[in-house]
Write a protein that holds these residues in place. Structure first.
Motif, PDB file in Angstrom:
ATOM      1  N   HIS A   1      -0.127 118.922 -51.044  1.00  8.38           N
ATOM      2  CA  HIS A   1      -0.380 117.480 -50.909  1.00  8.38           C
ATOM      3  C   HIS A   1       0.932 116.698 -50.889  1.00  8.38           C
ATOM      4  O   HIS A   1       1.034 115.648 -50.229  1.00  8.38           O
ATOM      5  CB  HIS A   1      -1.287 116.979 -52.042  1.00  8.38           C
ATOM      6  N   GLN A   2       1.973 117.218 -51.535  1.00 10.12           N
ATOM      7  CA  GLN A   2       3.282 116.553 -51.518  1.00 10.12           C
ATOM      8  C   GLN A   2       3.956 116.721 -50.155  1.00 10.12           C
ATOM      9  O   GLN A   2       4.634 115.819 -49.666  1.00 10.12           O
ATOM     10  CB  GLN A   2       4.161 117.124 -52.629  1.00 10.12           C
ATOM     11  N   LEU A   3       3.751 117.875 -49.542  1.00  7.02           N
ATOM     12  CA  LEU A   3       4.277 118.108 -48.197  1.00  7.02           C
ATOM     13  C   LEU A   3       3.587 117.191 -47.186  1.00  7.02           C
ATOM     14  O   LEU A   3       4.237 116.644 -46.287  1.00  7.02           O
ATOM     15  CB  LEU A   3       4.081 119.576 -47.807  1.00  7.02           C
ATOM     16  N   TYR A   4       2.272 116.994 -47.368  1.00  9.89           N
ATOM     17  CA  TYR A   4       1.552 116.058 -46.499  1.00  9.89           C
ATOM     18  C   TYR A   4       2.039 114.630 -46.724  1.00  9.89           C
ATOM     19  O   TYR A   4       2.116 113.835 -45.777  1.00  9.89           O
ATOM     20  CB  TYR A   4       0.048 116.138 -46.736  1.00  9.89           C
TER      21      TYR A   4
ATOM     22  N   TYR B   1       2.569 109.141 -55.451  1.00 11.17           N
ATOM     23  CA  TYR B   1       1.941 108.177 -56.352  1.00 11.17           C
ATOM     24  C   TYR B   1       0.468 107.922 -56.031  1.00 11.17           C
ATOM     25  O   TYR B   1      -0.168 107.066 -56.638  1.00 11.17           O
ATOM     26  CB  TYR B   1       2.715 106.842 -56.357  1.00 11.17           C
ATOM     27  N   PHE B   2      -0.077 108.670 -55.096  1.00  7.31           N
ATOM     28  CA  PHE B   2      -1.487 108.514 -54.754  1.00  7.31           C
ATOM     29  C   PHE B   2      -2.357 109.443 -55.588  1.00  7.31           C
ATOM     30  O   PHE B   2      -1.958 110.571 -55.892  1.00  7.31           O
ATOM     31  CB  PHE B   2      -1.732 108.813 -53.269  1.00  7.31           C
ATOM     32  N   LYS B   3      -3.544 108.973 -55.933  1.00  2.78           N
ATOM     33  CA  LYS B   3      -4.495 109.814 -56.657  1.00  2.78           C
ATOM     34  C   LYS B   3      -5.229 110.732 -55.688  1.00  2.78           C
ATOM     35  O   LYS B   3      -5.349 110.434 -54.495  1.00  2.78           O
ATOM     36  CB  LYS B   3      -5.515 108.938 -57.401  1.00  2.78           C
ATOM     37  N   LYS B   4      -5.708 111.814 -56.217  1.00  2.09           N
ATOM     38  CA  LYS B   4      -6.498 112.729 -55.407  1.00  2.09           C
ATOM     39  C   LYS B   4      -7.818 112.051 -55.055  1.00  2.09           C
ATOM     40  O   LYS B   4      -8.465 111.463 -55.932  1.00  2.09           O
ATOM     41  CB  LYS B   4      -6.769 114.018 -56.191  1.00  2.09           C
TER      42      LYS B   4
ATOM     43  N   ALA C   1       7.246 130.253 -49.800  1.00  2.00           N
ATOM     44  CA  ALA C   1       6.956 130.551 -48.396  1.00  2.00           C
ATOM     45  C   ALA C   1       6.181 129.414 -47.751  1.00  2.00           C
ATOM     46  O   ALA C   1       6.472 129.005 -46.619  1.00  2.00           O
ATOM     47  CB  ALA C   1       6.164 131.859 -48.288  1.00  2.00           C
ATOM     48  N   GLN C   2       5.188 128.877 -48.474  1.00  2.00           N
ATOM     49  CA  GLN C   2       4.385 127.777 -47.945  1.00  2.00           C
ATOM     50  C   GLN C   2       5.253 126.545 -47.709  1.00  2.00           C
ATOM     51  O   GLN C   2       5.170 125.903 -46.662  1.00  2.00           O
ATOM     52  CB  GLN C   2       3.254 127.410 -48.918  1.00  2.00           C
ATOM     53  N   GLN C   3       6.092 126.230 -48.675  1.00  2.00           N
ATOM     54  CA  GLN C   3       6.984 125.073 -48.561  1.00  2.00           C
ATOM     55  C   GLN C   3       7.966 125.259 -47.398  1.00  2.00           C
ATOM     56  O   GLN C   3       8.150 124.352 -46.578  1.00  2.00           O
ATOM     57  CB  GLN C   3       7.753 124.875 -49.862  1.00  2.00           C
ATOM     58  N   THR C   4       8.572 126.448 -47.323  1.00  6.17           N
ATOM     59  CA  THR C   4       9.553 126.734 -46.283  1.00  6.17           C
ATOM     60  C   THR C   4       8.941 126.645 -44.894  1.00  6.17           C
ATOM     61  O   THR C   4       9.506 126.032 -43.985  1.00  6.17           O
ATOM     62  CB  THR C   4      10.169 128.139 -46.486  1.00  6.17           C
ATOM     63  N   CYS C   5       7.754 127.224 -44.729  1.00  5.47           N
ATOM     64  CA  CYS C   5       7.073 127.218 -43.424  1.00  5.47           C
ATOM     65  C   CYS C   5       6.668 125.803 -43.014  1.00  5.47           C
ATOM     66  O   CYS C   5       6.827 125.410 -41.852  1.00  5.47           O
ATOM     67  CB  CYS C   5       5.840 128.120 -43.464  1.00  5.47           C
ATOM     68  N   ALA C   6       6.138 125.047 -43.990  1.00  4.81           N
ATOM     69  CA  ALA C   6       5.684 123.687 -43.695  1.00  4.81           C
ATOM     70  C   ALA C   6       6.853 122.804 -43.253  1.00  4.81           C
ATOM     71  O   ALA C   6       6.756 122.066 -42.258  1.00  4.81           O
ATOM     72  CB  ALA C   6       5.002 123.087 -44.915  1.00  4.81           C
TER      73      ALA C   6
ATOM     74  N   ASP D   1      13.780 113.664 -53.646  1.00  3.62           N
ATOM     75  CA  ASP D   1      12.509 113.782 -54.356  1.00  3.62           C
ATOM     76  C   ASP D   1      12.316 115.251 -54.736  1.00  3.62           C
ATOM     77  O   ASP D   1      12.147 116.096 -53.860  1.00  3.62           O
ATOM     78  CB  ASP D   1      11.355 113.303 -53.474  1.00  3.62           C
ATOM     79  N   PRO D   2      12.333 115.561 -56.031  1.00  2.00           N
ATOM     80  CA  PRO D   2      12.221 116.963 -56.443  1.00  2.00           C
ATOM     81  C   PRO D   2      10.846 117.565 -56.161  1.00  2.00           C
ATOM     82  O   PRO D   2      10.704 118.779 -56.170  1.00  2.00           O
ATOM     83  CB  PRO D   2      12.492 116.921 -57.951  1.00  2.00           C
ATOM     84  N   TYR D   3       9.852 116.710 -55.890  1.00  2.00           N
ATOM     85  CA  TYR D   3       8.493 117.223 -55.741  1.00  2.00           C
ATOM     86  C   TYR D   3       7.950 117.043 -54.329  1.00  2.00           C
ATOM     87  O   TYR D   3       6.964 116.344 -54.092  1.00  2.00           O
ATOM     88  CB  TYR D   3       7.577 116.564 -56.778  1.00  2.00           C
ATOM     89  N   VAL D   4       8.613 117.695 -53.394  1.00  2.00           N
ATOM     90  CA  VAL D   4       8.061 117.860 -52.049  1.00  2.00           C
ATOM     91  C   VAL D   4       7.852 119.359 -51.901  1.00  2.00           C
ATOM     92  O   VAL D   4       8.559 120.044 -51.158  1.00  2.00           O
ATOM     93  CB  VAL D   4       9.005 117.293 -50.957  1.00  2.00           C
ATOM     94  N   ARG D   5       6.891 119.867 -52.678  1.00  2.00           N
ATOM     95  CA  ARG D   5       6.722 121.320 -52.795  1.00  2.00           C
ATOM     96  C   ARG D   5       5.279 121.758 -52.523  1.00  2.00           C
ATOM     97  O   ARG D   5       5.037 122.623 -51.696  1.00  2.00           O
ATOM     98  CB  ARG D   5       7.131 121.781 -54.200  1.00  2.00           C
TER      99      ARG D   5
END
Length: 246
Positions: free
Chosen positions: A127-130, A210-213, A161-166, A120-124
């Motif tokens: 909200h995608q990390l969550y 695929y979830f809405k905010k 940095a946020q992505q890497t730390c998470a 999945d290219p969008y775990v960045r």
């Protein structure tokens, strides 16, 4: 056991089996099989509780009919798997609810599942990390013993940095649960795909995102993703005897 309790079990069985028939008619066979199995067990529990002989005869006939259909589906699905021709499609409508990760992936999780690959290219973004964290939590709670989760994603160019730390924190947390997180980055990844080592392949058009905010932090659906509205997307499910590595 009170009459109200028996009536409650019967109502639950009817609801689950109605859903099984709907899924069956929509050719969503693996999902329908899970519902048939749950509904049949509820009917068996109801049968054990009733005293009226005529009702016992009625329930036995119903149970036999549903068991016969479930067995037919199982044979059909197994044959499609054997031939490498299994394909199922789920269309999630705009603003639809009831598609939490638990609801979507449950039919394809079995006790044999030990390894999962996520492309999945969008775990960045946060909200995608969550979302990925929730997916991992779903696997930990499911009726399987996952030992390894592989994630192939792209690196956040804006705030790596946020992505890497998470993801480092998640890796450590999973390790404490006895699960290894194998993390790799790719600058060319585009497709979204989830593979289970029991043979199931799930391709979601929007990936895990695929979830809405939610409308607000105290809005229904903020915590329970079964109640969270979805963006329109398509889910394609396949089965193969051979799962690839990333």
């Amino acid at each position: 056991m009170t009459q109200n309790h028996v009536s409650g079990m019967e109502a639950s069985a009817v609801s689950v089996l109605k859903r099984a028939v709907e899924l069956d008619h929509s050719s969503r066979f693996q999902e329908s099989l899970v519902c048939y199995q749950e509904g049949i067990q509820l009917l068996i529990d109801t049968l054990k509780a009733v005293k009226d002989d005529s009702k016992k005869v009625h329930y036995r006939a119903k149970i036999k009919g549903y068991m016969d259909r479930a067995e037919q589906i199982k044979v059909h699905v197994n044959q499609l798997k054997e031939d490498g021709k299994y394909h199922e499609q789920i269309r999630i409508a705009e603003d639809a609810t009831g598609y939490s990760y638990e609801a979507l992936f449950k039919p394809y999780i079995s006790s044999a599942l030990t390894e999962v690959w996520v492309e999945d290219p969008y775990v960045r973004h946060i909200h995608q990390l969550y979302n990925f964290l929730r997916f991992c939590e779903m696997l930990l709670k499911a009726s399987c013993k996952v030992k390894t989760i592989h994630l192939l994603t792209s690196q956040d160019e804006g705030d790596s940095a946020q992505q890497t730390c998470a993801l480092a924190e998640l890796k450590q947390s999973l390790q404490a649960q006895g699960v290894s997180l194998d993390l790799q980055y790719s600058s060319t990844i585009h497709d979204r795909e989830i593979r289970f080592d029991n043979g199931w392949i799930i391709k979601i058009g929007r990936g895990l995102d695929y979830f809405k905010k939610p409308k607000g932090r105290f809005s229904i659906g903020y915590c329970d993703y079964d109640l969270r509205q979805c963006q329109e997307t398509t889910v394609d499910i396949f089965h193969t005897k051979h799962t690839k590595t990333l």
